[in-house]
Design a protein around this motif. Structure first.
Motif, short mmCIF file in Angstrom:
data_model
loop_
_atom_site.label_atom_id
_atom_site.label_comp_id
_atom_site.label_asym_id
_atom_site.label_seq_id
_atom_site.Cartn_x
_atom_site.Cartn_y
_atom_site.Cartn_z
N ALA A 67 -1.24 4.28 -21.75
CA ALA A 67 -0.52 3.01 -21.64
C ALA A 67 0.45 3.09 -20.46
O ALA A 67 1.07 4.13 -20.23
CB ALA A 67 0.25 2.75 -22.92
N THR A 68 0.54 2.02 -19.71
CA THR A 68 1.39 2.04 -18.53
C THR A 68 2.08 0.70 -18.34
O THR A 68 1.45 -0.35 -18.52
CB THR A 68 0.54 2.38 -17.27
N PRO A 69 3.35 0.72 -17.99
CA PRO A 69 4.06 -0.56 -17.77
C PRO A 69 3.46 -1.34 -16.59
O PRO A 69 3.65 -2.55 -16.48
CB PRO A 69 5.50 -0.14 -17.45
N THR A 70 2.70 -0.66 -15.72
CA THR A 70 2.12 -1.34 -14.56
C THR A 70 1.09 -2.38 -14.98
O THR A 70 0.92 -3.40 -14.32
CB THR A 70 1.46 -0.30 -13.62
N LYS A 71 0.36 -2.09 -16.08
CA LYS A 71 -0.64 -3.06 -16.55
C LYS A 71 -0.42 -3.24 -18.05
O LYS A 71 -1.01 -2.53 -18.87
CB LYS A 71 -2.05 -2.53 -16.27
N LYS A 72 0.44 -4.19 -18.36
CA LYS A 72 0.88 -4.32 -19.76
C LYS A 72 -0.23 -4.83 -20.67
O LYS A 72 -0.24 -4.60 -21.86
CB LYS A 72 2.11 -5.22 -19.84
N ILE A 86 -12.32 4.49 -14.45
CA ILE A 86 -12.33 4.66 -15.91
C ILE A 86 -10.90 4.56 -16.45
O ILE A 86 -10.00 5.26 -16.00
CB ILE A 86 -12.91 6.05 -16.28
N GLY A 87 -10.72 3.66 -17.41
CA GLY A 87 -9.37 3.53 -17.94
C GLY A 87 -9.34 2.58 -19.13
O GLY A 87 -10.37 2.06 -19.53
N THR A 88 -8.22 2.42 -19.71
CA THR A 88 -6.92 2.91 -19.28
C THR A 88 -6.66 4.26 -19.94
O THR A 88 -6.75 4.35 -21.18
CB THR A 88 -5.85 1.88 -19.70
N VAL A 89 -6.33 5.29 -19.16
CA VAL A 89 -6.13 6.60 -19.77
C VAL A 89 -4.92 6.56 -20.69
O VAL A 89 -5.03 6.80 -21.89
CB VAL A 89 -5.95 7.71 -18.70
N ALA A 114 -6.78 7.56 -9.79
CA ALA A 114 -6.24 6.34 -9.20
C ALA A 114 -4.84 6.11 -9.74
O ALA A 114 -4.60 6.27 -10.95
CB ALA A 114 -7.13 5.15 -9.54
N VAL A 115 -3.93 5.80 -8.86
CA VAL A 115 -2.54 5.58 -9.28
C VAL A 115 -1.97 4.34 -8.62
O VAL A 115 -2.39 3.95 -7.53
CB VAL A 115 -1.62 6.78 -8.93
N VAL A 116 -1.00 3.76 -9.31
CA VAL A 116 -0.22 2.67 -8.71
C VAL A 116 1.22 3.16 -8.54
O VAL A 116 1.63 3.56 -7.46
CB VAL A 116 -0.24 1.40 -9.60
N SER A 117 1.96 3.19 -9.67
CA SER A 117 3.41 3.41 -9.56
C SER A 117 3.77 4.79 -9.03
O SER A 117 4.80 4.94 -8.37
CB SER A 117 4.08 3.15 -10.90
N ALA A 118 2.94 5.79 -9.29
CA ALA A 118 3.29 7.15 -8.85
C ALA A 118 3.45 7.20 -7.33
O ALA A 118 4.16 8.06 -6.81
CB ALA A 118 2.25 8.16 -9.30
N CYS A 135 -10.25 8.05 -12.64
CA CYS A 135 -9.65 7.50 -13.85
C CYS A 135 -8.28 6.93 -13.49
O CYS A 135 -7.71 7.28 -12.45
CB CYS A 135 -9.56 8.54 -14.97
N ILE A 136 -7.79 6.04 -14.33
CA ILE A 136 -6.56 5.30 -14.01
C ILE A 136 -5.75 5.00 -15.27
O ILE A 136 -6.33 4.83 -16.34
CB ILE A 136 -6.88 3.99 -13.24
N GLY A 137 -4.44 4.94 -15.09
CA GLY A 137 -3.55 4.54 -16.17
C GLY A 137 -2.55 5.61 -16.54
O GLY A 137 -2.91 6.59 -17.18
N GLY A 138 -1.32 5.43 -16.10
CA GLY A 138 -0.25 6.35 -16.52
C GLY A 138 -0.31 7.72 -15.88
O GLY A 138 0.28 8.67 -16.40
N ILE A 139 -1.02 7.83 -14.75
CA ILE A 139 -1.14 9.16 -14.12
C ILE A 139 0.01 9.38 -13.15
O ILE A 139 0.32 8.51 -12.34
CB ILE A 139 -2.49 9.28 -13.40
N VAL A 151 -16.39 -0.63 -10.23
CA VAL A 151 -16.28 -1.44 -11.45
C VAL A 151 -15.35 -0.73 -12.44
O VAL A 151 -15.42 0.50 -12.59
CB VAL A 151 -17.69 -1.61 -12.10
N THR A 152 -14.50 -1.49 -13.10
CA THR A 152 -13.66 -0.94 -14.16
C THR A 152 -14.49 -0.75 -15.42
O THR A 152 -15.19 -1.68 -15.83
CB THR A 152 -12.50 -1.91 -14.48
N VAL A 153 -14.42 0.42 -16.03
CA VAL A 153 -15.15 0.62 -17.30
C VAL A 153 -14.22 1.31 -18.30
O VAL A 153 -13.38 2.12 -17.93
CB VAL A 153 -16.43 1.48 -17.10
N PHE A 209 -6.49 -3.05 -2.55
CA PHE A 209 -5.43 -4.07 -2.48
C PHE A 209 -5.56 -4.93 -3.73
O PHE A 209 -6.55 -5.62 -3.94
CB PHE A 209 -5.61 -4.90 -1.21
N ARG A 210 -4.52 -4.84 -4.58
CA ARG A 210 -4.55 -5.58 -5.85
C ARG A 210 -3.32 -6.47 -5.91
O ARG A 210 -2.19 -5.99 -5.91
CB ARG A 210 -4.56 -4.60 -7.01
N ASP A 211 -3.57 -7.78 -5.92
CA ASP A 211 -2.48 -8.74 -5.99
C ASP A 211 -3.01 -9.91 -6.79
O ASP A 211 -3.88 -10.65 -6.33
CB ASP A 211 -2.08 -9.16 -4.56
#
Ligand code: 3NM
Length: 520
Positions: free
Chosen positions: A138-143, A133-136, A199-203, A172-176, A112-114, A43-45
């Motif tokens: 670039a993603t609009p989700t985390k500008k 592990i990220g950011t793989v 790990a994904v958010v927008s997908a 890993c996370i970011g743009g997946i 932990v984010t690394v 849960f990320r807010d």
């Protein structure tokens, strides 16, 4: 649920902003996603007040408990404690790992984010249960992402974590998303340590059907991409120069026996020459630049050549359609980034092609390979088709690109460098007439495509076989008494390609005595 039960295959990070969640209800989305197969929820807010955070986290925890999936809270140890959920995820600027552990206790899951090896090793030593592990990409989700590390960055981190065995999990996370997940996992996985999940958010959160989205992503994660070779790494490593020379005639013979399709999307200048070279080596050429044909053609067991010789917006769109089609069925793709550094349009096209699919072989001259490598922003050298690098630098460049892309890289020149990063060879065959005739570089791509189509288990061995065939044929042609220059060379060259193929079919390997192949 205990932390040893936690699965990381498909890790969902929530986002409640209207741009991503839309007008959907977060709890409904999370429940659908978990039903679809999400194995862990964070849960990320970053904006809501503490009261609302606790309330939403409680509702989410009820859902995740129902499906025995852990709920982790981003950054806020206090919220995790208030809710009694399974743990937290902390960034490099959040609370220290040791403090979070003290507050939450040994049974909590702490991730932990690394974004580099040092951070990863510190997280492992500090007792993290997993690292994100990220950011793989670039993603609009985390500008405000601090570092974009690409798949080679993820692999470097996984390599650095090898000493920690399987105890610390990795995502890993970011743009997946659905279109790049398999390639990202394939190119990121190190031989020493593999990703436990993505790990994904927008997908998922932005999807109109989060359950189906999760189902699709999980199944992609669990299925190796069709282009992943099946030969054991140890087996490949065993094949030094003698192994390669041993394999070459049988690969050339296999082309003769199987007549693989060589689908060329190539420039107007070389279409005819490429088709004739394909026929001479025993392949079946089709010159089809229209991407809509690729979904049918890719099913015929052949391979695709994308030759960027005459790039146009329509052309680029066609390349991408074909690339997706061949990747989907796992048939090989040879990429020839002709003139990659010559114009901004070509540099952009290279980037677009590379980020839209997996290229089994990339073949270019020094300048082209340099530009392709520079496109990750770490080593921008621009246009450079001259001989700027010495032999060691060339070998290193081919190896580094092959490492980054997890594929085979061919750098042509007076000495050719061929690498799959584990093994790098030079080839010193060929003849100067090859450089006096237009399109000889391009048609080498066609010859390679035939070889990788029949021997996909070791694409480096296939590439080397095709190059030896091609370059020794050029030597034999140039030595013929009827050949007086580049004009008479071309038909003789096609004849010699054909003759070597017939010799290979008879198991006659005399031609191969000329091979000047060296392991770097
Ligand atoms: N953390 P999407 S990237 C939440 O690099 C988050 O640590 C990142 O969103 C990191 O899946 C990111 O929509 C956003 O690209 C990922």
């Amino acid at each position: 649920m205990t932390k040893s039960d936690a699965g990381y295959s498909l890790y969902l990070v929530t986002d409640s902003t209207p741009a991503i969640l839309g007008d959907k209800d977060l709890c409904h989305v999370v429940e659908a996603a978990v039903k679809g197969g999400v194995t862990c929820v964070q849960f990320r807010d970053k904006t809501s007040d503490t009261g609302l955070l606790v309330e939403t986290a409680r509702r989410l925890h009820k859902i995740t408990q129902k499906y025995s999936v852990p709920l982790l809270i981003n950054d806020r140890v206090d919220v995790a404690l208030a809710v009694g959920c399974e743990g937290v995820h902390i960034g490099q600027d959040d609370m220290e790992l040791s403090l979070a552990r003290r507050l939450l206790g040994p049974d909590a899951i702490i991730g932990v984010t690394v974004s580099n090896s040092g951070e990863a090793q510190r997280a492992c030593e500090g007792g993290a249960d997993y690292v994100g592990i990220g950011t793989v990409y670039a993603t609009p989700t985390k500008k405000n992402a601090k570092s974009i590390i690409g798949t080679a960055g993820v692999r470097g981190i996984l390599d650095a974590m090898r000493g920690y065995g399987h105890s610390v999990k990795t995502v890993c996370i970011g743009g997946i998303n659905e279109s790049n997940l398999q390639r990202i996992v394939f190119q990121s996985n190190s031989y020493h340590k593999k990703l436990d999940g993505v790990a994904v958010v927008s997908a998922i959160i932005a999807s109109a059907d989060p359950q189906a989205a999760a189902q699709g992503l999980l199944s992609l994660f669990r299925t190796p991409p069709p282009y992943q070779g099946t030969t054991a790494e140890e087996e490949k490593k065993a094949s030094g120069v003698f192994g390669m020379l041993d394999l070459a005639p049988s690969i050339i013979k296999a082309i003769h026996m199987c007549t693989p399709l060589s689908h060329n999307m190539t420039n107007l200048v070389v279409q005819n020459f490429a088709a004739n070279v394909a026929l001479a080596v025993g392949a079946s050429p089709i010159m089809a630049n229209y991407g809509e044909e690729a979904p049918d053609l890719c099913k015929l067991g052949g391979s695709l050549v994308i030759n960027m010789g005459t790039v146009t917006p329509d052309g680029l769109d066609n390349y991408l359609k074909a690339l997706r089609a061949y990747n989907q069925v796992g048939q090989p793709v040879v990429f020839d980034p002709v003139g990659a550094g010559a114009t901004a349009v070509r540099r952009a096209a290279v980037k677009t092609i590379m980020s839209n699919g997996y290229l089994d072989v990339i073949k270019g001259n020094e300048g082209e390979i340099n530009t392709v490598f520079g496109d990750d922003g770490t080593q921008q050298r621009g246009v450079d088709s001259s001989n700027a690098l010495d032999a060691t630098q060339k070998a290193k460049l081919a190896l580094k690109l092959a490492y980054r892309e997890k594929n085979v890289v061919v750098m042509t020149g007076q000495t050719d460098f061929v690498s799959d990063h584990e093994r790098t060879f030079t080839i010193q065959n060929g003849h100067q007439y090859l450089s006096m005739v237009t399109g000889t570089g391009c048609v080498l791509g066609t010859a390679i495509s035939a070889a990788v189509a029949v021997y996909p288990d070791d694409k480096l061995a296939a590439t080397i076989a095709a190059m030896l065939h091609f370059e020794i044929a050029a030597e034999l042609a140039a030595e013929r008494p009827d050949v007086q220059g580049p004009g008479t060379f071309v038909p003789a060259f096609i004849d010699e390609l054909h003759k070597i193929r017939q010799a290979a079919a008879r198991d006659d390997t005399a031609w191969l005595k000329r091979a000047k192949l060296t392991l770097v």
